[in-house]
Write an enzyme that holds these catalytic residues in place. Structure first.
Site, PDB file in Angstrom:
ATOM      1  N   ARG A  38      -8.420  17.825 -26.432  1.00  0.00           N
ATOM      2  CA  ARG A  38      -8.111  18.395 -25.120  1.00  0.00           C
ATOM      3  C   ARG A  38      -8.970  19.608 -24.828  1.00  0.00           C
ATOM      4  O   ARG A  38      -9.453  19.790 -23.732  1.00  0.00           O
ATOM      5  CB  ARG A  38      -6.634  18.838 -25.072  1.00  0.00           C
ATOM      6  CG  ARG A  38      -5.691  17.694 -24.981  1.00  0.00           C
ATOM      7  CD  ARG A  38      -4.282  18.146 -25.262  1.00  0.00           C
ATOM      8  NE  ARG A  38      -4.178  18.664 -26.614  1.00  0.00           N
ATOM      9  CZ  ARG A  38      -3.057  18.832 -27.254  1.00  0.00           C
ATOM     10  NH1 ARG A  38      -1.910  18.570 -26.668  1.00  0.00           N
ATOM     11  NH2 ARG A  38      -3.040  19.282 -28.487  1.00  0.00           N
TER      12      ARG A  38
ATOM     13  N   HIS B 145      -2.247  10.587 -24.037  1.00  0.00           N
ATOM     14  CA  HIS B 145      -2.405   9.601 -25.119  1.00  0.00           C
ATOM     15  C   HIS B 145      -2.837   8.252 -24.547  1.00  0.00           C
ATOM     16  O   HIS B 145      -3.742   7.595 -25.065  1.00  0.00           O
ATOM     17  CB  HIS B 145      -1.065   9.366 -25.844  1.00  0.00           C
ATOM     18  CG  HIS B 145      -0.567  10.524 -26.641  1.00  0.00           C
ATOM     19  ND1 HIS B 145       0.720  11.015 -26.527  1.00  0.00           N
ATOM     20  CD2 HIS B 145      -1.169  11.288 -27.584  1.00  0.00           C
ATOM     21  CE1 HIS B 145       0.880  12.029 -27.364  1.00  0.00           C
ATOM     22  NE2 HIS B 145      -0.244  12.220 -28.016  1.00  0.00           N
TER      23      HIS B 145
ATOM     24  N   SER C 291       2.906  16.700 -26.043  1.00  0.00           N
ATOM     25  CA  SER C 291       4.260  16.151 -26.173  1.00  0.00           C
ATOM     26  C   SER C 291       5.282  17.278 -26.236  1.00  0.00           C
ATOM     27  O   SER C 291       6.353  17.204 -25.636  1.00  0.00           O
ATOM     28  CB  SER C 291       4.369  15.302 -27.447  1.00  0.00           C
ATOM     29  OG  SER C 291       3.487  14.208 -27.383  1.00  0.00           O
TER      30      SER C 291
ATOM     31  N   LYS D 166       9.328  16.455 -40.224  1.00  0.00           N
ATOM     32  CA  LYS D 166       9.488  16.916 -38.840  1.00  0.00           C
ATOM     33  C   LYS D 166      10.810  16.397 -38.280  1.00  0.00           C
ATOM     34  O   LYS D 166      11.278  15.348 -38.688  1.00  0.00           O
ATOM     35  CB  LYS D 166       8.346  16.387 -37.978  1.00  0.00           C
ATOM     36  CG  LYS D 166       7.098  17.252 -38.019  1.00  0.00           C
ATOM     37  CD  LYS D 166       6.172  16.855 -36.869  1.00  0.00           C
ATOM     38  CE  LYS D 166       4.846  17.572 -36.939  1.00  0.00           C
ATOM     39  NZ  LYS D 166       3.900  17.074 -35.934  1.00  0.00           N
TER      40      LYS D 166
END
Ligand code: PNS
Length: 159
Positions: free
Chosen positions: A90, A17, A127, A41
């Site tokens: 990514r 990030h 993460s 979440k």
């Protein structure tokens, strides 16, 4: 004056990030990093904790600010006078969902999304994997900034 918005969960922020944020800081006049407030979440860190970590990790970059939002990203972008949304990619596995979101955001408001390829060495980084590795006793010091590693290790050791 071009303003870029870098949105995400950042639970927690990783070196991947920060690489994207740093490069945006070099490309745009203003960079707003925005933590999504998502009540559905169950994050490891609260929104405020994630904001504090991002503020500490980006303190050296004068044109980078940290914020948070709930609701539609495009409405937040509109309120903050944002010109462009920036997302890190990514690998090809990120592409489908990111492309879909970019098209939906374009449909909703006309805003442009730019994709920044992450540094190859961070291509495998996420993460959730960082949290998993830390939870199982693995080393995360090369994956996240030191203050984030310390915060994760404290959380993992006290849970
Ligand atoms: O780090 P993440 O979890 O990949 O970030 C996803 C995020 C926050 C960028 C995405 O969930 C988002 O934009 N949420 C806001 C809700 C929204 O605007 N949805 C409709 C357009 S796709």
């Amino acid at each position: 004056m071009v303003a870029a918005l870098v949105p995400g969960s950042f639970d927690p922020p990783t070196n991947g990030h920060l690489d994207v944020i740093e490069r945006c800081g070099n490309l745009f006049d203003r960079v707003l990093v925005a933590v999504v407030r998502n009540p559905t979440k169950a994050p490891m860190f609260s929104t405020d904790e994630r904001i504090e970590m991002l503020e500490a990790c980006t303190a050296a970059w004068d044109n980078v600010d940290i914020g948070s939002f709930s609701g539609l990203l495009v409405d937040y972008a509109d309120r903050e006078d944002i010109d462009v949304i920036v997302k890190g990619l990514r690998a090809i596995t990120d592409f489908d969902y990111e492309f879909q979101m970019s098209q939906m955001n374009r449909h909703l408001s006309g805003i442009v999304t730019l994709f920044v390829a992450t540094k190859a060495e961070y291509g495998y980084l996420s993460s959730s994997l960082v949290k998993q590795v830390a939870g199982l006793g693995g080393a995360i010091d090369k994956l996240v900034p030191p203050i984030v590693a310390a915060a994760i290790e404290e959380r993992v050791n006290h849970d």
